[in-house]
Design an enzyme around this catalytic site. Structure first.
Site, PDB file in Angstrom:
ATOM      1  N   HIS A  71      19.334  -6.410  10.525  1.00 40.06           N
ATOM      2  CA  HIS A  71      18.475  -5.992  11.521  1.00 40.06           C
ATOM      3  C   HIS A  71      19.580  -6.185  12.806  1.00 40.06           C
ATOM      4  CE1 HIS A  71      17.744  -9.916  13.141  1.00 40.06           C
ATOM      5  NE2 HIS A  71      17.427 -10.430  12.124  1.00 40.06           N
ATOM      6  N   ASP A  73      18.585  -6.171  16.118  1.00 37.94           N
ATOM      7  CA  ASP A  73      18.015  -6.661  17.201  1.00 37.94           C
ATOM      8  C   ASP A  73      18.146  -8.369  17.256  1.00 37.94           C
ATOM      9  OD1 ASP A  73      15.910  -6.722  15.113  1.00 37.94           O
ATOM     10  OD2 ASP A  73      14.374  -7.615  16.543  1.00 37.94           O
ATOM     11  N   ASP A 101      22.130 -15.040  14.133  1.00 39.53           N
ATOM     12  CA  ASP A 101      20.915 -14.105  13.538  1.00 39.53           C
ATOM     13  C   ASP A 101      20.850 -12.768  14.196  1.00 39.53           C
ATOM     14  OD1 ASP A 101      18.524 -13.285  12.546  1.00 39.53           O
ATOM     15  OD2 ASP A 101      17.392 -14.756  13.854  1.00 39.53           O
ATOM     16  N   GLU A 131      13.222  -6.639  14.243  1.00 36.98           N
ATOM     17  CA  GLU A 131      12.757  -7.580  13.069  1.00 36.98           C
ATOM     18  C   GLU A 131      12.219  -8.820  13.629  1.00 36.98           C
ATOM     19  OE1 GLU A 131      13.208 -10.910  10.383  1.00 36.98           O
ATOM     20  OE2 GLU A 131      14.069 -10.730  12.334  1.00 36.98           O
ATOM     21  N   GLU A 132      12.440  -9.011  14.973  1.00 35.33           N
ATOM     22  CA  GLU A 132      12.283 -10.346  15.485  1.00 35.33           C
ATOM     23  C   GLU A 132      10.878 -10.480  16.320  1.00 35.33           C
ATOM     24  OE1 GLU A 132      13.868 -12.955  14.919  1.00 35.33           O
ATOM     25  OE2 GLU A 132      15.810 -12.579  14.825  1.00 35.33           O
ATOM     26  N   GLU A 160      20.756 -11.804   6.199  1.00 35.44           N
ATOM     27  CA  GLU A 160      20.204 -12.895   7.289  1.00 35.44           C
ATOM     28  C   GLU A 160      21.350 -14.278   7.014  1.00 35.44           C
ATOM     29  OE1 GLU A 160      17.774 -13.208   9.638  1.00 35.44           O
ATOM     30  OE2 GLU A 160      16.387 -11.804   9.187  1.00 35.44           O
ATOM     31  N   HIS A 334      17.738 -18.497  16.835  1.00 32.32           N
ATOM     32  CA  HIS A 334      16.681 -18.749  17.955  1.00 32.32           C
ATOM     33  C   HIS A 334      16.976 -19.918  18.816  1.00 32.32           C
ATOM     34  CE1 HIS A 334      13.616 -16.126  15.468  1.00 32.32           C
ATOM     35  NE2 HIS A 334      14.857 -15.872  15.212  1.00 32.32           N
TER      36      HIS A 334
END
Lengths: 358, 358
Positions: A71, A73, A101, A131-132, A160, A334
């Site tokens: 992903h 984003d 990430d 995706e987030e 990932e 995150h």
């Protein structure tokens, strides 16, 4: 539009991707740069654009196909852009939003797209958006609906962060709500009522006493979990409450179906009213599939169990073995302190090059 | 403006008061009718208007003064107006909003105001607004600030429903919040976190195991209580929560000060973080005061402990013995099914007439 050098060192390419901010819903600039770079620097690939996702694939007529998906984003900026660096050479570390990430994984895939024109398996590259955020916006889901043929293959590798170790399968997740009921009364005459919050004492006791399973599948170890994630109840400051609710998240190893997981929770909370709120099945590791076994060998022979739920499950649901494999420590994802070793990005790139080289 | 016949049977006067709707904040029409009736039918009284409260008093130079207080407002209409009746004669029952809480008590006081021009004690009548809403709007509080001299006396009788039994003193009430803390983590890696909701299991266990005291004071029995009134916690469906809170309401007998009640709760919840959110002290029964003892005798010699918190405490805080004494079952208050026996209204009226007659 920023330009990307896909033939550069994948750690440098990671740095370039990080510096194009791409919070979920705002991936257009990065998708534009990725699309332009693939069209210019990987002319052997068929390239399509879908929303803010970019897809590319070889069509060499190989007997097997590998899907590499990442992903584009990130979660929101948290005082962690632009990228900064510490150390040098093999000790260099990249710091900033997306280093873990998952722009390291994206960089590895983009680098291979441009530098491996004749891979041993046909390869499909999927760079996608959102995706987030909530699952309904997930770009991979949109591609599955609009371009289903593009997701087929014999193995999927989702980039990932996995500490550069193959993480196989994934645990299922189920959320249930346990409701208690009682009878309202004035707290000055509490014996005329039944307190629904007090009735949560026993379910909470069972939760704290619960011993989660540790399950071995194909040599991989899955640690289950059972956690209260929300509790609520109360009418007003002088009323014995007649309703309360406890929401519990169960993470279950992929040897259990959602139905079996639900049955287990009904046994744990026997005597209580339980409602399944949502559920995503797990995915068995599938490492016995030939392409998966080759990848494990190329990555040094080690594999670990994936504990969290990732888009690996979407591929598993399509009937493909699917693994996570990417640079970076997933526990840093995150967080404001996201950072990744440049050497780890290169290590993942080399492992995939070994796996895909003719 | 509806007119009220204060000399009528107090049960009939109750019916007339019920049919003038007076939800909190909308008492003007009823206050107008009460004021006009007192000025016309009780010319021996000094009458003042304060907002939507009406005050009246004798000034006979007696050595003691009794305050009779009742609120004019009701909780919101709940399909229980206008008044209906069942039964006849001594078996008649009045149904409707305010029959219990507390227009029966108001009717008794208004009837005595008009029919007892020379009572044995000087008497102050207080008909006030906004008792059923937040304390800051309470009309009695406003009178205390604006007309403090009007609330002085040797005994206060609040006409709240008490099954026509003298209810003396009142319990204190204290609300505390118990907070637990933990450490956030993804539920897929729950062992990296500490679940603050699970940490409520033990405080809830103590609550359910708690044996409230039953306390005798002056021959009256007070039943204490300790009840959870609110519980809350949770971050999102996949996060081990790092904070949760449990709000508890403690009702304590008037042999304990607020400080002693707090100390008790700190012992019950030893090891947990506790914050006192609000507290109202209880009031000792004070039945040894001469006027109070006379009233108990006139009411048939029986008295009971008041369990809820009422405006009796406001008078107790002014240093006066204060009791509840009114027709109606307090457990019917605030229910759609409010109803009161006409005979019970008459019984309270007769008891107070006996007490106040020269």
């Amino acid at each position: 539009m920023p330009s990307l050098d896909l033939r550069a060192d994948p750690a440098e390419l990671t740095a370039a991707l990080v510096d194009i901010a791409s919070v979920s819903g705002e991936e257009a600039e990065l998708a534009d740069a990725v699309e332009a770079a693939l069209r210019a620097q990987a002319p052997h690939l068929e390239v399509v654009r879908n929303g803010d996702a970019v897809l590319a694939r070889t069509t060499l007529g190989r007997t097997s196909r590998v899907v590499l998906a990442g992903h584009l984003d990130t979660v929101p900026v948290n005082d962690n852009l632009p990228l900064t660096r510490t150390g040098t050479g093999d000790d260099e570390v990249l710091h900033g939003l997306g280093t873990v990430d998952m722009k390291g994984g994206d960089a590895v895939f983009l680098h291979l797209a441009a530098t491996l024109p004749e891979p041993r398996h046909d390869v499909t590259f999927v760079f996608y958006d959102c995706e987030e955020v909530e699952a309904v916006r997930n770009g991979l889901g949109r591609i599955e609906r609009e371009l289903p043929g593009w997701l087929h293959g014999d193995l999927a590798v989702v980039g990932e962060p996995s500490n550069a170790v193959i993480e196989a399968g994934c645990q299922g997740t189920m959320r249930v709500e346990l409701a208690t009921s009682g009878a309202r009364a004035h707290t000055a005459r509490a014996w005329m009522g039944v307190n629904a919050i007090h009735a949560l004492a026993e379910p909470l006791r069972r939760l704290t006493a619960y011993e989660p399973r540790v399950v071995d599948i194909d040599g991989l170890t899955y640690r289950e979990g059972l956690q209260a994630v929300r509790i609520g109840g109360g009418v007003s400051g002088n009323v014995v409450p007649d309703a309360a609710v406890l929401a519990v998240n169960h993470r279950f190893a992929p040897d259990r179906t959602p139905e079996q997981a639900e049955q287990h929770l009904r046994e744990v909370f026997d005597g209580y009213e339980l409602t399944v709120v949502d559920c995503s099945p797990g995915a068995l590791p599938g490492l016995s599939a030939p392409a998966a076994a080759e990848l494990v060998t190329a990555a040094g022979g080690r594999a670990a169990a994936k504990l969290g739920w990732t888009d690996v499950s979407r591929f598993a649901a399509l009937g493909m073995p699917a693994v996570n494999f990417g640079p970076g420590d997933p526990t840093l994802a995150h967080t404001r302190q996201e950072h990744v070793a440049a050497a780890e990005i290169r290590r993942v790139s080399e492992a995939l090059r070994t796996f895909l080289s003719p």
